[in-house]
Design a protein around this motif. Sequence first.
Motif, PDB file in Angstrom:
ATOM      1  N   LYS A 182     -10.895  -1.655   3.747  1.00  9.81           N
ATOM      2  CA  LYS A 182      -9.625  -1.812   3.040  1.00  9.81           C
ATOM      3  C   LYS A 182      -8.984  -3.166   3.334  1.00  9.81           C
ATOM      4  N   SER A 183      -9.131  -3.604   4.534  1.00 12.23           N
ATOM      5  CA  SER A 183      -8.499  -4.868   4.941  1.00 12.23           C
ATOM      6  C   SER A 183      -9.084  -6.065   4.198  1.00 12.23           C
ATOM      7  N   ALA A 184     -10.242  -5.873   3.550  1.00  6.85           N
ATOM      8  CA  ALA A 184     -10.876  -6.975   2.822  1.00  6.85           C
ATOM      9  C   ALA A 184     -10.836  -6.734   1.313  1.00  6.85           C
ATOM     10  N   ARG A 185      -9.798  -6.035   0.842  1.00  4.56           N
ATOM     11  CA  ARG A 185      -9.723  -5.689  -0.573  1.00  4.56           C
ATOM     12  C   ARG A 185      -9.650  -6.917  -1.478  1.00  4.56           C
ATOM     13  N   GLN A 186      -9.175  -8.033  -0.941  1.00  3.80           N
ATOM     14  CA  GLN A 186      -9.068  -9.225  -1.773  1.00  3.80           C
ATOM     15  C   GLN A 186     -10.426  -9.722  -2.249  1.00  3.80           C
ATOM     16  N   SER A 187     -11.461  -9.471  -1.471  1.00  2.00           N
ATOM     17  CA  SER A 187     -12.802  -9.909  -1.866  1.00  2.00           C
ATOM     18  C   SER A 187     -13.597  -8.790  -2.543  1.00  2.00           C
ATOM     19  N   PHE A 188     -13.006  -7.587  -2.630  1.00  2.00           N
ATOM     20  CA  PHE A 188     -13.716  -6.445  -3.182  1.00  2.00           C
ATOM     21  C   PHE A 188     -14.014  -6.645  -4.669  1.00  2.00           C
ATOM     22  N   ARG A 189     -13.072  -7.186  -5.429  1.00  2.00           N
ATOM     23  CA  ARG A 189     -13.303  -7.422  -6.857  1.00  2.00           C
ATOM     24  C   ARG A 189     -14.478  -8.371  -7.068  1.00  2.00           C
TER      25      ARG A 189
END
Length: 347
Positions: A182-189
């Motif tokens: 969750k903490s890396a959601r910015q790169s998930f997309r």
Amino acid sequence: MKICFLMYPWERIDPETDSTLRLIHEAASRGLTVAITTPNSLTIRDSVPHAFCNVLKRSDKVPTSSVSFYNKAQFKRSKLPLAGFDAIIMRANPPLDTIALNFLDSVRNDTFIFNDIDGLRVANNKLYPASFSGEASRFIPTTHVSKSREYLEQVLAESATEKMIMKPLNGFGGEGVIVVEKSARQSFRSLLDFYIGGNANGNGNYVILQEYVEGAEKGDVRILMLNGEPIGAMRRVPSENDIRSNIHAGGQEVKHQLNKEEKELCKAIGPKLVRDGLYFVGLDVINGKLIEVNVLSPGGIVRINRLNRVKLQTQVLDFISNVVAARELVVQRKNAFRKAIEDAESI
């Protein structure tokens, strides 16, 4: 008994670790007729399915070592009718060749196909565990499958855990399995763009987003199931800094005895495997959760044999031989009954 192995090319075998080679070696050691073919070698002549086969030449003394057997094996090339074999053993690597299954459809009543064609069709994907219901469903981790970026982003955001597992629906051998946080959601997309691909019109690949099972970092357990029962297992420990336990991805095998929960899992899912004609499969289990069911060419025979000083291939060939013998008995009884009726008719 005459057996045909529908598999990957002979030259691609790693004789030190290949499970299919152990099955072939066992069949040859029993004096059975052994033929080897590939999906690309299937053909039809005069509406009859055939295969261009490499038929193993008989030897007065079959080497006891599978490696020596592999190195000394000699073959004769022949085009043979598939219906003439007592058993066809499916050992082709993923992905599933659906055209090959279409060739086999017309001979399924003439020969024992191991695993069953319909079973392979329904189970050769990572969605199969979701079909388990009742008691078996408690062993299945929560799984989401989609090619919608927005939906998968929502799933991650709403997850009760900090981590989830993401992998391509059609991957195998640990290919593309990663942990997302969750903490890396910015790169998930960006990751979804890579995994799904396609365009805004809905094309692209399906992606699995799965509950992270605690203990995954310690590896998984590969369980080999034969006719709905476990016959051997090993623990696969991932290499340093890698979540994947697959041996081909750098994992290492260690000896393992099934615990109570794993035995309950096998007991719960075994009957469905048999109903679906999945007689020989490999289960990947983490902390009592069924992650995947491998049905095409499950491996592990060599490593489990070495760890436990057993020969699992003998159990597999015993099962196939028993099924073939039972089928032959049915035919003999039917012919005897038909003969009795014909004799009565001529009196």
